[in-house]
Design an enzyme around this catalytic site. Structure first.
Site, mmCIF file in Angstrom:
data_model
loop_
_atom_site.group_PDB
_atom_site.id
_atom_site.type_symbol
_atom_site.label_atom_id
_atom_site.label_comp_id
_atom_site.label_asym_id
_atom_site.label_seq_id
_atom_site.Cartn_x
_atom_site.Cartn_y
_atom_site.Cartn_z
ATOM 1 N N LYS A 118 0.959 -1.667 0.144
ATOM 2 C CA LYS A 118 -0.124 -0.020 0.085
ATOM 3 C C LYS A 118 1.058 1.294 0.054
ATOM 4 O O LYS A 118 0.727 2.000 -0.154
ATOM 5 C CB LYS A 118 -0.857 0.034 1.252
ATOM 6 N N GLU A 202 -3.635 7.286 8.158
ATOM 7 C CA GLU A 202 -4.214 7.516 7.216
ATOM 8 C C GLU A 202 -5.786 8.553 7.721
ATOM 9 O O GLU A 202 -5.569 7.868 8.964
ATOM 10 C CB GLU A 202 -4.483 6.804 6.010
ATOM 11 N N GLU A 277 -9.642 0.111 -5.581
ATOM 12 C CA GLU A 277 -10.651 0.903 -4.795
ATOM 13 C C GLU A 277 -10.330 2.605 -4.686
ATOM 14 O O GLU A 277 -9.004 2.706 -4.227
ATOM 15 C CB GLU A 277 -10.379 0.039 -3.334
ATOM 16 N N GLU A 291 -6.754 1.427 -2.326
ATOM 17 C CA GLU A 291 -5.492 0.207 -3.087
ATOM 18 C C GLU A 291 -6.208 -0.362 -4.335
ATOM 19 O O GLU A 291 -7.039 -0.041 -4.613
ATOM 20 C CB GLU A 291 -5.501 -0.713 -1.814
ATOM 21 N N ASN A 293 -6.829 -4.103 -5.940
ATOM 22 C CA ASN A 293 -6.126 -5.558 -6.075
ATOM 23 C C ASN A 293 -6.510 -6.236 -7.647
ATOM 24 O O ASN A 293 -6.973 -5.752 -8.440
ATOM 25 C CB ASN A 293 -7.816 -6.369 -5.854
ATOM 26 N N ARG A 295 -6.715 -8.815 -8.814
ATOM 27 C CA ARG A 295 -6.821 -10.164 -9.306
ATOM 28 C C ARG A 295 -7.646 -9.943 -9.473
ATOM 29 O O ARG A 295 -8.808 -8.847 -9.110
ATOM 30 C CB ARG A 295 -6.926 -10.529 -7.438
ATOM 31 N N PHE A 351 -22.654 -11.301 14.935
ATOM 32 C CA PHE A 351 -21.475 -12.240 13.783
ATOM 33 C C PHE A 351 -20.455 -13.615 13.916
ATOM 34 O O PHE A 351 -19.294 -13.413 13.547
ATOM 35 C CB PHE A 351 -20.654 -11.891 12.614
#
Length: 661
Positions: A118, A202, A277, A291, A293, A295, A351
């Protein structure tokens, strides 16, 4: 370069099945790999060939590039598709493919390396005019440098791991007093998960949306976008609902997002499917690079639904050296698509992950379902908790929402708890329906935790299912009332049932031949009931017919319907013996493992005083961290938990001596 003839999928579960379907349609031979835990998995059954690669832990199987490459060479696989997660963004497997003359289904190695950090990715984005969140990503990684940077940026801040993703190594810090601890825990988690403890600091965007752009490039310099997705509904930085296109996004902002994503992709010569993103301020519409990705994404399905483009097919064709078959102007966005991630989790209990066998599985045919399970599959603790991705496409967002809610209501799964009803309630919430969800959606919508919108008393359904289930003729002693010798065989004139785990609740059923009087908790109804199929009861009461699902296994009765999923241990009252029943209610003086998992932290020692709500043990299971908290105030009597060890479900971790009120 001609299209290769075979592909090995270096992954498992739903994404492996998804890749196999496209590869088979293209006429390619498919090879699956599997761990000991996945020997009977659906992706293994679907593939043309399957190769074992090691024990259940991913570090000894799916995360072993050497074993993946050995499987590829043993089967003559011409290409390897990594799916997502596991080795999809790790350079070792890419290098191994190059050395062995195997085609890598993904971008070139430099793109993976440049976006894998990153820190480096942010530097590339800044050089190419992509807006970035104000922050610190310097080489000095000492605690002192990170703390000083946070103070200069101003609180709140986000402490974030440079490597990896999935929410690991991320900590939001609102108070300076919590910063040092957040840095330590984030670094530890990043080192354990990614082998890289470097961190960024950040500025924390307080009410953000998560917006991402799908890119698709070839090896000839062509690069296009396939519109954007909104993935703001999350828990623990893990996405739950994703949709395309993003709601409430003006054309000017959308154009700037497209331009930023393409600029970054061109800067690294991107040549496969990938996602850029962004985090967006929900109030101002300002967006910042988060970031990239390199993939396929879990949520690629919604992009496929609005564009009609098979992204896995495009990955395969791009890897084979083909040119993009369409230009940017030829891509159209049609309608709206929403994806819901069905997981083995108890949403009403924070969850909490669930494990177990899928005893029954039936989906609404109106939904697209990407899954790696079927009836008989086992959801274990070795991998993540996702069961399936359910996708609805409609002419507009409202239609897609209706379709997905209907599909979730009609979904049938038994054997373990899922987040089905949570997903339904989330989609029906006004905040989501109006397109105003941010990453704070859960805490804003349910500040005290989610519970179902409506409560259905499922005990009568379970009792009826047991009453109608084929079984030997009942003993007269199973009835609390009298019996009649001339009564129709199979049941006494009146049978009373209890739930062995809540014996204070009883259901009394009177009647024969499909017509019954049912009394539960003081309410009496006349019900006609009969099996419609082996797992479906057709009920009629007050002139209204409905269907309820039910299945009986190992002494438990599972029932389900549009507004409930439940498990009961139904026995005739005469057969219930409290002395033989082991209660499962959590004891406040005992902290036990809810499911199998790894003990990450143990925060107490014998003699420590704890208060209700204190975190005593941290477990990791199904790729999620769980805080096991004290249910009452007391003193630690014994500690049976050792960090770094794996425990079975039900293992006693901490014993408390409770403080008397």
């Amino acid at each position: 370069m001609a299209m290769f003839d075979s592909v090995l999928i270096a992954n498992r579960g739903e994404i492996a099945c998804r890749i196999i379907r496209t590869a088979r349609r293209m006429g390619l031979r498919t090879i699956a790999v599997y761990s000991d835990a996945d020997r009977d998995a659906l992706h293994v059954q679907m593939a043309d060939q399957a190769v074992p690669i090691g024990p259940a832990p991913a570090t000894e199987s799916y995360l072993r590039p050497d074993r993946i490459l050995e499987a590829a060479k043993a089967t003559g696989a011409a290409a390897i598709h990594p799916g997502y997660g596991f080795l999809s963004e790790q350079p070792d497997l890419v290098n191994g493919c190059t050395k062995n003359g195997i085609v890598w289904i993904g971008p070139h190695l430099d793109a993976i390396l440049s976006m894998g950090s990153k820190i480096e990715a942010k530097a590339i984005a800044e050089r190419n005019g992509v807006p970035c969140i104000p922050g610190y990503s310097g080489a000095d990684q000492s605690d002192e440098a990170l703390i000083a940077a946070a103070r200069e940026i101003g609180f709140p801040v986000m402490v974030k791991a440079s490597a990896g993703g999935g929410g690991k190594g991320m900590r939001a810090v609102f108070d300076p007093i919590d910063l040092a601890g957040a840095i330590t825990s984030a670094r530890t988690e990043a080192e354990r998960s990614f082998g890289d403890g470097r961190l960024l600091i950040e500025k924390l965007i307080l009410n953000p949306r998560h917006i991402e752009l799908q890119l698709l490039g070839d090896k000839h310099g062509n690069l296009i976008h396939l519109f954007e997705r909104d993935c703001s509904v999350q828990r623990n930085h893990q996405k739950l609902l994703e949709e395309a296109p993003a709601p409430n996004l003006d054309d000017e902002t959308r154009t700037r997002l497209f331009r930023s994503a393409i600029s970054l992709g061109k800067a690294i010569g991107y040549d496969s499917a990938g996602t850029v993103e962004f985090v967006m301020n929900a109030e101002t519409g300002d967006f910042y690079f988060l970031e990239m990705n390199t993939r396929l994404q879990v949520e690629h399905t919604v992009t496929e639904e609005i564009t009609g483009i098979d992204l896995v097919e495009m990955q395969l064709r791009m890897a084979a050296g083909e040119t993009l078959p369409f230009s940017q102007d030829e891509i159209a966005c049609t309608g709206h698509a929403i994806e819901a991630r069905l997981t083995a989790e108890d949403a009403a209990d924070g969850f909490r992950p669930e494990t177990g066998e899928v005893l029954h599985w039936r989906i609404d045919p109106g939904l697209r379902c990407d899954t790696g399970i079927q009836a008989g599959s086992t959801i274990g603790a070795s991998y993540d908790s996702m069961i399936a991705k359910l996708i609805a496409h409609g002419p507009d967002r409202e239609a897609a929402c209706r379709k997905l809610v209907s599909g979730l209501n009609g979904l049938e799964i038994a054997g373990l708890t899922t987040n089905r009803l949570f997903l339904r309630d989330a989609i029906r919430s006004e905040r989501f329906a109006s397109g105003r969800a941010t990453t704070n959606f859960l805490v804003q919508e349910w500040p005290n935790g989610w519970s179902p919108e409506t409560t259905v008393d499922s005990l009568p359904y379970a009792a009826l299912a047991c009453h109608l289930r084929d079984r030997p003729a009942a003993s007269p002693w199973q009835s609390l009332a009298g019996f009649r010798l001339l009564s129709q065989a199979g049941h006494p004139a009146r049978t009373t049932y209890v739930d062995a785990e809540a014996p204070e609740h009883r259901v009394e059923i009177t009647g024969q031949s499909g017509a019954y009087t049912v009394t539960c908790n003081g309410t009496t109804e006349t019900v006609s009931a009969a099996w419609q199929d082996p797992v479906t009861l057709r009920l009629t009461r007050n002139g209204v017919s409905e269907t309820v699902g039910a299945i009986h296994r190992d002494g438990a009765t599972y029932v389900w319907g549009p507004g409930f999923d439940a498990k009961h241990r139904i026995v005739p009252a005469g057969d219930f013996n409290p002395a033989h029943h082991n209660g499962t209610a959590a004891a406040p003086d005992r902290i036990t493992a809810p499911i199998p998992g790894l003990l990450v932290n143990v925060n107490v020692r014998p003699g420590d005083t704890v208060a209700e709500g204190d975190t005593l043990v941290v477990m990791e299971s199904m790729k999620l961290l769980m805080d096991l908290k004290a249910a009452a105030t007391g003193t630690v009597a014994t500690v049976g938990a050792v960090p770094g060890t794996t425990v079975e479900a039900g293992a006693l971790l901490v014993q408390l001596d409770l403080t008397e009120s």
